[in-house]
Design a protein around this motif. Structure first.
Motif, PDB file in Angstrom:
ATOM      1  N   GLY A   1      39.650  25.975  41.431  1.00  0.00           N
ATOM      2  CA  GLY A   1      38.782  25.098  40.630  1.00  0.00           C
ATOM      3  C   GLY A   1      37.399  24.908  41.225  1.00  0.00           C
ATOM      4  N   GLU A   2      37.263  25.196  42.501  1.00  0.00           N
ATOM      5  CA  GLU A   2      35.953  25.022  43.140  1.00  0.00           C
ATOM      6  C   GLU A   2      35.037  26.237  42.968  1.00  0.00           C
ATOM      7  N   THR A   3      35.541  27.326  42.397  1.00  0.00           N
ATOM      8  CA  THR A   3      34.718  28.528  42.225  1.00  0.00           C
ATOM      9  C   THR A   3      33.752  28.354  41.063  1.00  0.00           C
ATOM     10  N   LYS A   4      32.674  29.129  41.108  1.00  0.00           N
ATOM     11  CA  LYS A   4      31.752  29.223  39.964  1.00  0.00           C
ATOM     12  C   LYS A   4      31.488  30.706  39.735  1.00  0.00           C
ATOM     13  N   PRO A   5      32.517  31.424  39.309  1.00  0.00           N
ATOM     14  CA  PRO A   5      32.390  32.882  39.272  1.00  0.00           C
ATOM     15  C   PRO A   5      31.600  33.395  38.072  1.00  0.00           C
ATOM     16  N   ILE A   6      31.177  34.644  38.175  1.00  0.00           N
ATOM     17  CA  ILE A   6      30.530  35.313  37.053  1.00  0.00           C
ATOM     18  C   ILE A   6      31.397  36.495  36.623  1.00  0.00           C
ATOM     19  N   THR A   7      31.077  36.992  35.430  1.00  0.00           N
ATOM     20  CA  THR A   7      31.698  38.227  34.952  1.00  0.00           C
ATOM     21  C   THR A   7      30.707  39.353  35.222  1.00  0.00           C
ATOM     22  N   ASP A   8      31.160  40.403  35.861  1.00  0.00           N
ATOM     23  CA  ASP A   8      30.301  41.581  36.038  1.00  0.00           C
ATOM     24  C   ASP A   8      31.169  42.828  35.997  1.00  0.00           C
ATOM     25  N   LEU A   9      30.628  43.956  36.433  1.00  0.00           N
ATOM     26  CA  LEU A   9      31.381  45.209  36.274  1.00  0.00           C
ATOM     27  C   LEU A   9      32.666  45.234  37.102  1.00  0.00           C
ATOM     28  N   ARG A  10      32.765  44.385  38.137  1.00  0.00           N
ATOM     29  CA  ARG A  10      33.943  44.441  38.991  1.00  0.00           C
ATOM     30  C   ARG A  10      35.082  43.559  38.514  1.00  0.00           C
ATOM     31  N   SER A  11      34.736  42.514  37.770  1.00  0.00           N
ATOM     32  CA  SER A  11      35.771  41.552  37.422  1.00  0.00           C
ATOM     33  C   SER A  11      35.231  40.562  36.393  1.00  0.00           C
ATOM     34  N   THR A  12      36.175  39.872  35.732  1.00  0.00           N
ATOM     35  CA  THR A  12      35.727  38.782  34.861  1.00  0.00           C
ATOM     36  C   THR A  12      35.755  37.482  35.666  1.00  0.00           C
ATOM     37  N   ALA A  13      35.035  36.496  35.168  1.00  0.00           N
ATOM     38  CA  ALA A  13      34.993  35.193  35.836  1.00  0.00           C
ATOM     39  C   ALA A  13      36.404  34.602  35.909  1.00  0.00           C
ATOM     40  N   GLU A  14      37.165  34.725  34.791  1.00  0.00           N
ATOM     41  CA  GLU A  14      38.511  34.149  34.744  1.00  0.00           C
ATOM     42  C   GLU A  14      39.399  34.767  35.818  1.00  0.00           C
ATOM     43  N   TYR A  15      39.327  36.090  35.918  1.00  0.00           N
ATOM     44  CA  TYR A  15      40.171  36.785  36.885  1.00  0.00           C
ATOM     45  C   TYR A  15      39.802  36.377  38.311  1.00  0.00           C
ATOM     46  N   ARG A  16      38.490  36.285  38.553  1.00  0.00           N
ATOM     47  CA  ARG A  16      38.049  35.873  39.905  1.00  0.00           C
ATOM     48  C   ARG A  16      38.596  34.488  40.247  1.00  0.00           C
ATOM     49  N   ARG A  17      38.545  33.569  39.267  1.00  0.00           N
ATOM     50  CA  ARG A  17      39.017  32.208  39.519  1.00  0.00           C
ATOM     51  C   ARG A  17      40.515  32.217  39.819  1.00  0.00           C
ATOM     52  N   GLU A  18      41.281  32.912  38.966  1.00  0.00           N
ATOM     53  CA  GLU A  18      42.730  33.006  39.161  1.00  0.00           C
ATOM     54  C   GLU A  18      43.071  33.602  40.534  1.00  0.00           C
ATOM     55  N   MET A  19      42.383  34.677  40.832  1.00  0.00           N
ATOM     56  CA  MET A  19      42.696  35.393  42.078  1.00  0.00           C
ATOM     57  C   MET A  19      42.264  34.615  43.327  1.00  0.00           C
ATOM     58  N   THR A  20      41.276  33.775  43.160  1.00  0.00           N
ATOM     59  CA  THR A  20      40.897  32.906  44.280  1.00  0.00           C
ATOM     60  C   THR A  20      42.094  32.034  44.648  1.00  0.00           C
ATOM     61  N   GLY A  21      42.760  31.501  43.628  1.00  0.00           N
ATOM     62  CA  GLY A  21      43.943  30.677  43.873  1.00  0.00           C
ATOM     63  C   GLY A  21      45.045  31.467  44.565  1.00  0.00           C
ATOM     64  N   VAL A  22      45.286  32.679  44.052  1.00  0.00           N
ATOM     65  CA  VAL A  22      46.371  33.504  44.614  1.00  0.00           C
ATOM     66  C   VAL A  22      46.067  33.878  46.071  1.00  0.00           C
ATOM     67  N   LEU A  23      44.829  34.365  46.300  1.00  0.00           N
ATOM     68  CA  LEU A  23      44.471  34.781  47.662  1.00  0.00           C
ATOM     69  C   LEU A  23      44.425  33.586  48.608  1.00  0.00           C
ATOM     70  N   ALA A  24      43.954  32.450  48.109  1.00  0.00           N
ATOM     71  CA  ALA A  24      43.875  31.259  48.964  1.00  0.00           C
ATOM     72  C   ALA A  24      45.280  30.858  49.415  1.00  0.00           C
ATOM     73  N   ARG A  25      46.219  30.908  48.479  1.00  0.00           N
ATOM     74  CA  ARG A  25      47.598  30.547  48.833  1.00  0.00           C
ATOM     75  C   ARG A  25      48.154  31.527  49.873  1.00  0.00           C
ATOM     76  N   ARG A  26      47.976  32.814  49.589  1.00  0.00           N
ATOM     77  CA  ARG A  26      48.515  33.812  50.529  1.00  0.00           C
ATOM     78  C   ARG A  26      47.849  33.689  51.899  1.00  0.00           C
ATOM     79  N   ALA A  27      46.529  33.465  51.892  1.00  0.00           N
ATOM     80  CA  ALA A  27      45.811  33.383  53.176  1.00  0.00           C
ATOM     81  C   ALA A  27      46.266  32.148  53.957  1.00  0.00           C
ATOM     82  N   MET A  28      46.475  31.031  53.255  1.00  0.00           N
ATOM     83  CA  MET A  28      46.938  29.826  53.952  1.00  0.00           C
ATOM     84  C   MET A  28      48.334  30.042  54.521  1.00  0.00           C
ATOM     85  N   GLU A  29      49.196  30.687  53.720  1.00  0.00           N
ATOM     86  CA  GLU A  29      50.561  30.950  54.206  1.00  0.00           C
ATOM     87  C   GLU A  29      50.546  31.844  55.443  1.00  0.00           C
ATOM     88  N   LYS A  30      49.681  32.864  55.386  1.00  0.00           N
ATOM     89  CA  LYS A  30      49.598  33.789  56.512  1.00  0.00           C
ATOM     90  C   LYS A  30      49.051  33.084  57.759  1.00  0.00           C
TER      91      LYS A  30
END
Lengths: 160, 290
Positions: free
Chosen positions: B254-283
């Motif tokens: 929720g703290e992200t302010k992503p953009i959509t560009d050729l690499r990803s959409t804003a929605e995907y970046r936001r979702e994946m921030t959550g996933v990666l943040a969880r995995r990184a914290m667990e690790k």
């Protein structure tokens, strides 16, 4: 823009060249010293075609100013062979059929040379990692990796 | 290939000389370190300069100095390769090592510097993301002396830093992570020669199962790399349970302010921030236990 006469050491030979600050190392090699083995491709530091060794380390000559490497040892592809005698890496690229269009080859070989000096017996994965900054658009890399592995073998048996 | 537009070139012998030159020539001079960003951008006309100030000859700028309990500092000309090869960084600041190690181009690492990378102020910098999580503090020098600034204050906006025209960043200081700290760096990337869609670096200090201190840095999901400060605040003082981590990951997204560009959409970046943040914290937490 100031012009100046600068001294360079390229492939163990001293050169004096009239340069301007905006001349890149790849321009110096190709256009002023006639060493056209080094290729310019992307001009953006993405592809590795322009790789030469400066003080033994692979760098991108398209993004390096000539004026900044006057006091360094520069080695490019023309500096590898001794007369008609090719370097083991060059032989290995020919033997493995690791060349298609050939545009990436000088950069690949220069990067591989520095890598093998640091790690004479790499694994295939280490070769892949070591060549991560060099792009080939023809071969799919398999034969390039074969060639580097082959050269490592020759070199570790005392080849040149 | 396009030729670089004409410019004049200066190699100062001291930081003071560099700062004086930059003061005299105002915005017309650019500092040159590794050149992997500046030269290609000048070639396509995205950056213009009448003067380039190459700082390579200023003594001491390439040093990496580990001072045990105090932390580690490195200079503006320390290359990514030399940082990657530093035993002290591999042992005590592994997320910085990891962020550099996963960069595929050997050439870019031989030329490029971490400080140059920070000064470019791209939000997609993996190196900066790791440095945010490590609490990096920069030393900035100008004609009037030096100032210190945290990396998150330094990165003001997309491509913009707090650096004045006549200042240069000379050093980065990394405080030593306290005992009981675990850390992790992760990014989501199509191929390692590309730029990350999202990158995350976490450093968490735990005592008796309670989060004592935490830094969560997010790259490529806002105009700058940023610290997820709401998430950090919510975790601090809490027991690091599964639920707390899952909730924190959601807050981070929720703290992200992503953009959509050729690499990803804003929605995907936001979702994946959550996933990666969880995995990184667990690790990172697994490391604390180990």
């Amino acid at each position: 823009m100031k012009k100046e006469i600068a001294s360079f050491k390229v492939n163990d030979r001293a050169h004096e060249v009239l340069i301007t600050p905006n001349m890149t190392l790849s321009e110096l090699l190709r256009e002023h010293l006639g060493l056209t083995g080094t290729k310019n491709a992307c001009g953006a530091g993405e592809c590795g075609s322009c790789t030469v060794l400066v003080d033994g380390k692979p760098i991108l000559s398209c993004s390096t100013l000539a004026i900044a490497v006057q006091d360094k040892e520069i080695l490019c592809i023309e500096g590898l062979s001794r007369g008609p005698e090719l370097h083991s890496l060059q032989e290995a690229f020919i033997d493995a059929g690791a060349i298609q269009c050939g545009f990436c080859t000088p950069g690949m070989i220069m990067t591989a040379k520095a890598m093998l000096e640091g790690n004479p017996n790499p694994t295939r994965d280490q070769v892949k990692e070591g060549l991560g900054g060099n792009i080939c658009r023809c071969t799919g890399y398999v034969k390039i990796i074969d060639a580097v592995m082959g050269a490592a073998d020759t070199l570790s048996k005392g080849g040149k | 290939m396009r030729v670089l537009k004409p410019f004049d070139y200066f190699e100062p012998g001291t930081v003071k000389e560099a700062a004086q030159f930059l003061t005299t020539h105002g915005g017309k001079a650019q500092v040159l370190a590794g050149g992997i960003d500046l030269i290609p951008r000048m070639r396509i006309g995205k950056k213009e300069a009448d003067y380039l100030v190459n700082i390579r000859k200023i003594p001491g700028l390439e040093t990496i100095e580990a001072s045990g309990a105090n932390g580690l500092k490195f200079g503006a000309m320390a290359t990514l390769h030399s940082l990657e090869a530093s035993k002290a960084i591999q042992d005590d600041y592994p997320i910085l090592y990891k962020a550099i190690h996963q960069i595929s181009s050997v050439q870019a690492k031989n030329m490029g510097t971490a400080v140059g990378n920070i000064c470019v102020a791209t939000p997609a910098s993996d190196v900066a993301t790791a440095l945010f999580a490590l609490g990096a503090e920069l030393t900035i020098e100008g004609v009037d002396g030096e100032r210190k600034e945290s990396i998150q204050k330094f990165c003001v906006d997309y491509g913009r830093t707090s650096l004045k025209e006549n200042e240069i960043v000379t050093e980065v200081f990394l405080p030593r992570p306290p005992a009981g700290t675990g850390s992790a760096f992760m990014n989501l990337i199509r191929t390692h020669a590309d730029i990350a869609k999202v990158s995350i670096a976490v450093a968490i200090t735990v005592r008796d199962g309670v989060c004592e201190k935490v830094r969560i840095a997010v790259g490529a999901a806002a105009p700058t790399v940023f610290r997820a400060i709401k998430t950090e605040a919510a975790l601090k003082g809490q027991k690091v349970t599964h639920e707390a981590i899952n909730e924190a990951a959601e807050t981070a997204a929720g703290e992200t302010k992503p953009i959509t560009d050729l690499r990803s959409t804003a929605e995907y970046r936001r979702e994946m921030t959550g996933v990666l943040a969880r995995r990184a914290m667990e690790k990172a937490l697994q490391q604390v236990k180990a």
